[in-house]
Motif scaffolding. Structure first.
Motif, PDB file in Angstrom:
ATOM      1  N   LEU A  23      83.411  61.164  48.687  1.00 20.81           N
ATOM      2  CA  LEU A  23      84.327  60.055  48.902  1.00 20.81           C
ATOM      3  C   LEU A  23      83.876  59.294  50.141  1.00 20.81           C
ATOM      4  N   CYS A  24      83.528  58.023  50.017  1.00 20.08           N
ATOM      5  CA  CYS A  24      83.094  57.251  51.175  1.00 20.08           C
ATOM      6  C   CYS A  24      83.475  55.798  50.983  1.00 20.08           C
ATOM      7  N   ARG A  25      83.561  55.100  52.099  1.00 20.82           N
ATOM      8  CA  ARG A  25      83.911  53.692  52.047  1.00 20.82           C
ATOM      9  C   ARG A  25      82.652  52.889  51.765  1.00 20.82           C
ATOM     10  N   PRO A  26      82.690  52.043  50.726  1.00 24.57           N
ATOM     11  CA  PRO A  26      81.494  51.269  50.384  1.00 24.57           C
ATOM     12  C   PRO A  26      81.049  50.388  51.551  1.00 24.57           C
ATOM     13  N   ALA A  27      79.739  50.220  51.687  1.00 27.02           N
ATOM     14  CA  ALA A  27      79.169  49.325  52.699  1.00 27.02           C
ATOM     15  C   ALA A  27      78.038  48.538  52.060  1.00 27.02           C
ATOM     16  N   THR A  28      77.941  47.255  52.383  1.00 27.56           N
ATOM     17  CA  THR A  28      76.848  46.419  51.889  1.00 27.56           C
ATOM     18  C   THR A  28      75.724  46.433  52.910  1.00 27.56           C
ATOM     19  N   VAL A  29      74.546  46.829  52.471  1.00 25.21           N
ATOM     20  CA  VAL A  29      73.397  46.958  53.375  1.00 25.21           C
ATOM     21  C   VAL A  29      72.250  46.094  52.848  1.00 25.21           C
ATOM     22  N   THR A  30      71.871  45.113  53.656  1.00 23.59           N
ATOM     23  CA  THR A  30      70.705  44.286  53.321  1.00 23.59           C
ATOM     24  C   THR A  30      69.507  44.801  54.108  1.00 23.59           C
ATOM     25  N   ILE A  58      73.075  48.245  48.144  1.00 20.92           N
ATOM     26  CA  ILE A  58      71.826  47.999  48.867  1.00 20.92           C
ATOM     27  C   ILE A  58      71.081  46.831  48.238  1.00 20.92           C
ATOM     28  N   ARG A  59      70.695  45.883  49.098  1.00 25.04           N
ATOM     29  CA  ARG A  59      69.886  44.745  48.668  1.00 25.04           C
ATOM     30  C   ARG A  59      68.589  44.752  49.484  1.00 25.04           C
ATOM     31  N   VAL A  60      67.461  44.792  48.796  1.00 29.60           N
ATOM     32  CA  VAL A  60      66.163  44.760  49.469  1.00 29.60           C
ATOM     33  C   VAL A  60      65.547  43.396  49.230  1.00 29.60           C
ATOM     34  N   VAL A  61      65.267  42.683  50.325  1.00 30.73           N
ATOM     35  CA  VAL A  61      64.697  41.338  50.223  1.00 30.73           C
ATOM     36  C   VAL A  61      63.404  41.289  51.024  1.00 30.73           C
ATOM     37  N   ASP A  62      62.551  40.346  50.677  1.00 29.73           N
ATOM     38  CA  ASP A  62      61.326  40.134  51.455  1.00 29.73           C
ATOM     39  C   ASP A  62      61.701  39.511  52.795  1.00 29.73           C
ATOM     40  N   ALA A  63      61.264  40.122  53.875  1.00 33.07           N
ATOM     41  CA  ALA A  63      61.551  39.592  55.207  1.00 33.07           C
ATOM     42  C   ALA A  63      60.789  38.286  55.414  1.00 33.07           C
ATOM     43  N   PRO A  64      61.472  37.236  55.878  1.00 37.06           N
ATOM     44  CA  PRO A  64      60.760  35.978  56.138  1.00 37.06           C
ATOM     45  C   PRO A  64      59.887  36.103  57.375  1.00 37.06           C
ATOM     46  N   ALA A  65      58.898  35.243  57.475  1.00 36.68           N
ATOM     47  CA  ALA A  65      58.018  35.260  58.641  1.00 36.68           C
ATOM     48  C   ALA A  65      58.780  34.935  59.918  1.00 36.68           C
ATOM     49  N   GLU A  70      65.030  34.614  63.929  1.00 36.80           N
ATOM     50  CA  GLU A  70      66.417  34.615  63.483  1.00 36.80           C
ATOM     51  C   GLU A  70      67.225  35.678  64.214  1.00 36.80           C
ATOM     52  N   ILE A  71      66.629  36.831  64.448  1.00 40.27           N
ATOM     53  CA  ILE A  71      67.325  37.885  65.191  1.00 40.27           C
ATOM     54  C   ILE A  71      67.528  37.460  66.634  1.00 40.27           C
ATOM     55  N   ARG A  72      66.506  36.886  67.235  1.00 44.61           N
ATOM     56  CA  ARG A  72      66.605  36.453  68.627  1.00 44.61           C
ATOM     57  C   ARG A  72      67.706  35.399  68.795  1.00 44.61           C
ATOM     58  N   GLU A  73      67.847  34.527  67.800  1.00 44.60           N
ATOM     59  CA  GLU A  73      68.831  33.453  67.865  1.00 44.60           C
ATOM     60  C   GLU A  73      70.194  33.856  67.311  1.00 44.60           C
ATOM     61  N   ASN A  74      70.315  35.132  66.898  1.00 44.04           N
ATOM     62  CA  ASN A  74      71.572  35.630  66.350  1.00 44.04           C
ATOM     63  C   ASN A  74      72.032  34.757  65.176  1.00 44.04           C
ATOM     64  N   ALA A  75      71.110  34.449  64.298  1.00 41.97           N
ATOM     65  CA  ALA A  75      71.396  33.575  63.164  1.00 41.97           C
ATOM     66  C   ALA A  75      72.336  34.268  62.183  1.00 41.97           C
ATOM     67  N   PRO A  76      73.079  33.504  61.399  1.00 43.72           N
ATOM     68  CA  PRO A  76      73.966  34.123  60.405  1.00 43.72           C
ATOM     69  C   PRO A  76      73.180  34.793  59.292  1.00 43.72           C
ATOM     70  N   GLY A  77      73.799  35.805  58.677  1.00 43.53           N
ATOM     71  CA  GLY A  77      73.194  36.470  57.530  1.00 43.53           C
ATOM     72  C   GLY A  77      72.066  37.413  57.869  1.00 43.53           C
ATOM     73  N   LEU A  78      72.070  37.984  59.061  1.00 42.27           N
ATOM     74  CA  LEU A  78      70.996  38.910  59.430  1.00 42.27           C
ATOM     75  C   LEU A  78      71.101  40.205  58.634  1.00 42.27           C
ATOM     76  N   PRO A  79      69.977  40.843  58.344  1.00 40.69           N
ATOM     77  CA  PRO A  79      70.012  42.120  57.619  1.00 40.69           C
ATOM     78  C   PRO A  79      70.484  43.239  58.543  1.00 40.69           C
ATOM     79  N   ALA A  80      70.902  44.332  57.951  1.00 41.50           N
ATOM     80  CA  ALA A  80      71.259  45.512  58.744  1.00 41.50           C
ATOM     81  C   ALA A  80      70.027  46.316  59.090  1.00 41.50           C
TER      82      ALA A  80
END
Length: 541
Positions: A23-30, A58-65, A70-80
């Protein structure tokens, strides 16, 4: 997450079965994974999952260049989770505090190898044995390095080579400079372009550096009916490098406070990628374990990987990689530099085992080796000889180093020869101000947009001519004629104790350049090296 065991009971308490539920609480992981490993990550997580990973979407996507930006700028939609191809991809991100990213250890690795056409696999010796960098760089046909600004395998290899050669008094050793110029001349922009050249040029194709895993992909595509020439990978003997594929937990962009369900899912996913399913998937893609040993499912020598075991090197420090990349950019940048040398009578003063002018001439000849063939360089001297003496003389016109010129196969050869004649030109009074102003005007008249354009000035004294503009008038003209969109910085080197360092400083500042002091004329070579490295960032640095 809670694990519950249920006993199924019938009749008089007879147990007929037992079921366990998580029994666990669902989590969305990109998961943003480098395209090289994205499919392997999907395969590793496609089967039965355990722990909190069972409940995760779980969603696996190709990391953009641009992922690091995007991480440095704290952009929206960052992966976990982010799985880059190299620790070098994290660049300047804060990995110490864990508030932006939590960099964990490597999931897999792929060593950087030399790729050769199979038809000429013995070009540098026995291809089953590791080859030394010295053999590669001193060979008449040295290999190429894909642009390290966009190819992290190239950056890893170049940084390892930089570490092995070392620096001298804060500047790269001549051996590293020579290596950069050798590796960069005619180099493909990417490993893919290198493989295309193998197909086009066959046995005569230039070797290049790439990862072992790229060879596996190339061979698989070729054997499946695609285009491509057979290639042979050869291990590097020293200054080994590899891509290390770290597991990175991204915390930027997450809500304040920890999400226990998400943290548990991330940990469970990491465990699965490090477990049998992950090792099998990474091995099947031609990757190795972090320590360089083969993984289960490794395709083996028949699919391009090295026949021998390899030891992968630890990732190079990111600050060193950034400095290495800066040096590569400075040394390979297309630039236009007019070199102006003082040949007034005072340059005949003794210095070291020669004179000031012989040291300056030797420094110019050494400096020429720091420019790539795409650079444009010219040489002036002041004052001019023979009679009638004028304020300056154009010895070799400004133009591409690889361009043929009268009486020489290339401008580079002409400049090397002309520098050797500078001691024979000594005489007269220095026309510093008029020559400097004329040189900046000459470079601006042929300005090369999008690249560095500069005047490199070497003098040991003052303006002694008494003719033409004085210092205030020269500074005024330099400032009023300057075009912000087309900067022409003057990089001035004051040679010896008699140089007018204050005037040179003002001239340099007026143009966005920099003045250097070489009080001991024997230091001119080191100062000239630094000045040449700085040319690419002026006037911004």
């Amino acid at each position: 997450m809670v694990t519950v065991t249920v006993l199924v009971v019938v009749g008089a308490g007879v147990v007929i079965g037992m079921r366990t539920f998580t029994l666990c609480r669902p989590a969305t992981v990109t998961i943003a994974a480098d395209p090289v490993v994205a499919e392997s990550v999907r395969q590793a997580l496609a089967g039965e999952r355990s722990g909190a990973a069972q409940c995760a979407d779980i969603r696996v996507v190709d990391a953009p260049a641009t992922q690091v930006d995007e991480i440095r700028e704290n952009a929206p939609g960052l992966p976990a989770i982010w799985i880059p191809d190299s620790s070098l991809a994290l660049d300047t991100l804060d990995t110490a505090s864990g508030s932006v990213v939590d960099q964990r250890s490597s999931l897999a690795s792929s060593p950087v190898v030399l790729v050769l056409p199979e038809a000429d696999a013995g070009r540098y010796g026995n291809p089953t044995r590791p080859v030394s960098w010295n053999t590669l760089l001193t060979h008449p046909r040295p290999p190429a390095l894909p642009d390290p600004a966009t190819d992290r395998a190239g950056l890893a290899a170049l940084t390892a080579l930089h570490t092995a050669i070392g620096d001298e008094r804060g500047s790269p050793r001549p051996a590293f400079v020579a290596a950069v110029l050798s590796l960069s001349r005619g180099a493909p922009p990417s490993a893919a372009a290198g493989y295309d050249a193998m197909q086009r040029d066959g046995a005569t194709a230039r070797g290049f550096l790439a990862t072992e895993q790229s060879v596996v992909r190339h061979d698989r595509a070729r054997l499946a009916g695609g285009s491509g020439a057979p290639v042979t990978p050869v291990a590097l003997r020293e200054a080994a490098a590899a891509l290390d594929f770290p597991f990175v937990r991204v915390r930027a962009g997450q809500p304040a406070g920890r999400d226990p369900a998400l943290d548990a899912a991330v940990d469970a996913i990491e465990a699965q990628l490090r477990g049998p399913a992950g090792r099998q998937a990474f091995g099947a893609a031609g990757l190795r374990s972090p320590d360089g040993t083969r993984l289960p499912g490794d395709p083996g020598p028949r699919s391009g990987s090295l026949p021998a075991q390899v030891t992968t090197a630890a990732p190079q420090p990111r600050p060193l990689a950034r400095e290495t990349l800066r040096l590569w950019g400075s040394l390979t940048e297309r630039s236009q530099v007019l070199t102006v040398i003082d040949v007034s009578e005072s340059m005949a003063e003794p210095a070291g085992k020669g004179t000031r002018i012989t040291l300056a001439a030797a420094a110019v000849q050494s400096g020429l080796k720091l420019f790539p063939d795409v650079a444009s360089v010219g040489l002036w001297a002041f004052p001019s000889r023979p009679q009638p003496r004028t304020q300056w003389q154009e010895i070799v016109p400004l133009g591409p180093l690889s361009e043929p010129v009268p009486d020489a196969p290339s401008r580079r050869d002409a400049l090397t020869s002309a520098a050797g004649t500078l001691p024979d030109r000594v005489g007269g009074a220095g026309t510093l101000y008029a020559t400097t102003l004329a040189a900046t005007r000459a470079v601006r008249a042929g300005y090369d947009p999008g690249h560095s354009n500069a005047v490199l000035l070497v003098t040991d004294g003052h303006d002694e001519s008494g003719a033409g503009a004085d210092l205030p008038a020269t500074l005024h003209a330099l400032q009023t004629e300057a075009a912000p969109a087309e900067p022409v910085p003057v990089i001035a080197i004051g040679l010896g104790p008699d140089a007018d360092d204050e005037a040179l400083r003002q001239i340099a500042e007026a143009t966005g350049g920099r003045a250097y002091e070489a009080e001991n004329p024997q230091d001119i070579r080191a100062v000239l090296l630094e000045a040449i490295f700085q040319r690419g960032c002026r006037p911004a640095c």
